[in-house]
Design a protein around this motif. Structure first.
Motif, PDB file in Angstrom:
ATOM      1  N   HIS A 187     -36.506  -5.393  30.554  1.00  0.00           N
ATOM      2  CA  HIS A 187     -35.370  -5.348  29.642  1.00  0.00           C
ATOM      3  C   HIS A 187     -34.108  -5.918  30.284  1.00  0.00           C
ATOM      4  O   HIS A 187     -33.909  -5.818  31.495  1.00  0.00           O
ATOM      5  CB  HIS A 187     -35.093  -3.916  29.212  1.00  0.00           C
ATOM      6  N   VAL A 188     -33.271  -6.486  29.467  1.00  0.00           N
ATOM      7  CA  VAL A 188     -31.953  -6.926  29.915  1.00  0.00           C
ATOM      8  C   VAL A 188     -30.935  -5.798  29.753  1.00  0.00           C
ATOM      9  O   VAL A 188     -29.967  -5.705  30.506  1.00  0.00           O
ATOM     10  CB  VAL A 188     -31.501  -8.203  29.163  1.00  0.00           C
ATOM     11  N   ASP A 189     -31.147  -4.948  28.751  1.00  0.00           N
ATOM     12  CA  ASP A 189     -30.279  -3.784  28.565  1.00  0.00           C
ATOM     13  C   ASP A 189     -31.032  -2.720  27.786  1.00  0.00           C
ATOM     14  O   ASP A 189     -32.143  -2.935  27.320  1.00  0.00           O
ATOM     15  CB  ASP A 189     -28.959  -4.167  27.880  1.00  0.00           C
ATOM     16  N   ASN A 190     -30.411  -1.548  27.673  1.00  0.00           N
ATOM     17  CA  ASN A 190     -30.909  -0.509  26.782  1.00  0.00           C
ATOM     18  C   ASN A 190     -29.694   0.177  26.161  1.00  0.00           C
ATOM     19  O   ASN A 190     -28.569  -0.331  26.271  1.00  0.00           O
ATOM     20  CB  ASN A 190     -31.837   0.479  27.512  1.00  0.00           C
ATOM     21  N   ALA A 191     -29.885   1.295  25.514  1.00  0.00           N
ATOM     22  CA  ALA A 191     -28.786   1.929  24.787  1.00  0.00           C
ATOM     23  C   ALA A 191     -27.662   2.384  25.710  1.00  0.00           C
ATOM     24  O   ALA A 191     -26.525   2.581  25.264  1.00  0.00           O
ATOM     25  CB  ALA A 191     -29.328   3.116  23.991  1.00  0.00           C
ATOM     26  N   GLU A 192     -27.944   2.540  26.997  1.00  0.00           N
ATOM     27  CA  GLU A 192     -26.938   3.037  27.934  1.00  0.00           C
ATOM     28  C   GLU A 192     -26.167   1.933  28.636  1.00  0.00           C
ATOM     29  O   GLU A 192     -25.110   2.183  29.220  1.00  0.00           O
ATOM     30  CB  GLU A 192     -27.617   3.931  28.977  1.00  0.00           C
ATOM     31  N   GLY A 193     -26.703   0.714  28.628  1.00  0.00           N
ATOM     32  CA  GLY A 193     -26.013  -0.375  29.320  1.00  0.00           C
ATOM     33  C   GLY A 193     -26.994  -1.346  29.939  1.00  0.00           C
ATOM     34  O   GLY A 193     -28.143  -1.441  29.519  1.00  0.00           O
ATOM     35  N   PRO A 194     -26.566  -2.077  30.980  1.00  0.00           N
ATOM     36  CA  PRO A 194     -27.435  -3.073  31.627  1.00  0.00           C
ATOM     37  C   PRO A 194     -28.713  -2.451  32.160  1.00  0.00           C
ATOM     38  O   PRO A 194     -28.719  -1.331  32.667  1.00  0.00           O
ATOM     39  CB  PRO A 194     -26.562  -3.606  32.762  1.00  0.00           C
ATOM     40  N   ALA A 195     -29.810  -3.208  32.046  1.00  0.00           N
ATOM     41  CA  ALA A 195     -31.104  -2.769  32.556  1.00  0.00           C
ATOM     42  C   ALA A 195     -31.540  -3.677  33.701  1.00  0.00           C
ATOM     43  O   ALA A 195     -30.767  -4.502  34.201  1.00  0.00           O
ATOM     44  CB  ALA A 195     -32.136  -2.745  31.429  1.00  0.00           C
TER      45      ALA A 195
END
Length: 215
Positions: free
Chosen positions: A125-133
């Protein structure tokens, strides 16, 4: 894999083993929906980091015996993450790591193992609901950057980046990315390209690398 209406849709990814074109939803764009792409968009590859002319191959280390990978490290962008095995979903697309774990990547376990001859695939993933992944900064990698893959047998496969490119979903070069290779090669893939709140990312960032050392 179930997708909520709030998740973005990634571009096309393929099954390297059977050369089938599939679609993968990496859950990209979730964080951007809250703050807007302008302020938080991840870095995109510079044109200068594109793939060199065809036929130009740098020295390659001897291939390694098959052994499943357990961890990936990319020092230049501070990636140090465990790897989980990824299979295909019922629809034929490559499954993805759980979006809730931002520091987790996956490899296609029915394909080439990193370090053995062929094209190994790692995705995250590049990000998720919390921020950068895990692969948020993948587009900032430069040619010749080092990628290390720990393997179950205790060895470490060391790859050098040949190119970093971004492709639109509608123009994804499956054969170029997933095609067979005689030497040990690695592709690291995440979402990228233009971003829309309606559809998420509209492409993929792809890192091309080849084996240069082992220990």
């Amino acid at each position: 894999m179930r997708r909520s209406a709030r998740r973005g849709r990634c571009a096309r990814l393929g099954d390297a083993a059977i050369a089938a074109v599939t679609v993968v939803a990496l859950g990209c764009g979730v964080w951007l929906l809250g703050g807007g792409a302008g302020a938080h968009a991840p870095p995109q590859p510079a044109a200068a980091e594109g793939r060199p002319d065809a036929g130009v191959e740098r020295p390659t280390a001897p291939a390694l015996a098959p052994s499943p990978p357990t961890r990936i490290r990319i020092p230049a962008i501070r990636v140090d993450a465990p790897l989980m095995g990824l299979a295909l979903t019922r629809s034929g697309s490559l499954d993805v790591p759980p979006a809730r774990n931002k520091n987790l990547a996956g490899w296609y376990e029915s394909g080439t193992m990193p370090g053995e001859p062929g094209t190994a695939i790692v995705a995250g993933h590049v990000d998720n609901a919390e921020g950068p992944a895990v692969f948020y900064n993948l587009g900032a990698l430069r040619r010749d950057a080092r990628i290390e893959v720990d393997r179950k047998d205790g060895s470490v496969a060391v790859f050098a980046v040949d190119a970093v490119e971004v492709y639109a979903a509608h123009d994804f070069p499956d054969e170029k990315v997933y095609g067979a290779a005689s030497r040990p090669e690695l592709r690291v893939i995440t979402c990228g390209g233009p971003y829309s709140k309606a559809t998420g990312y509209q492409g993929n960032v792809v890192v091309f690398a080849h084996l240069t050392d082992s220990r």
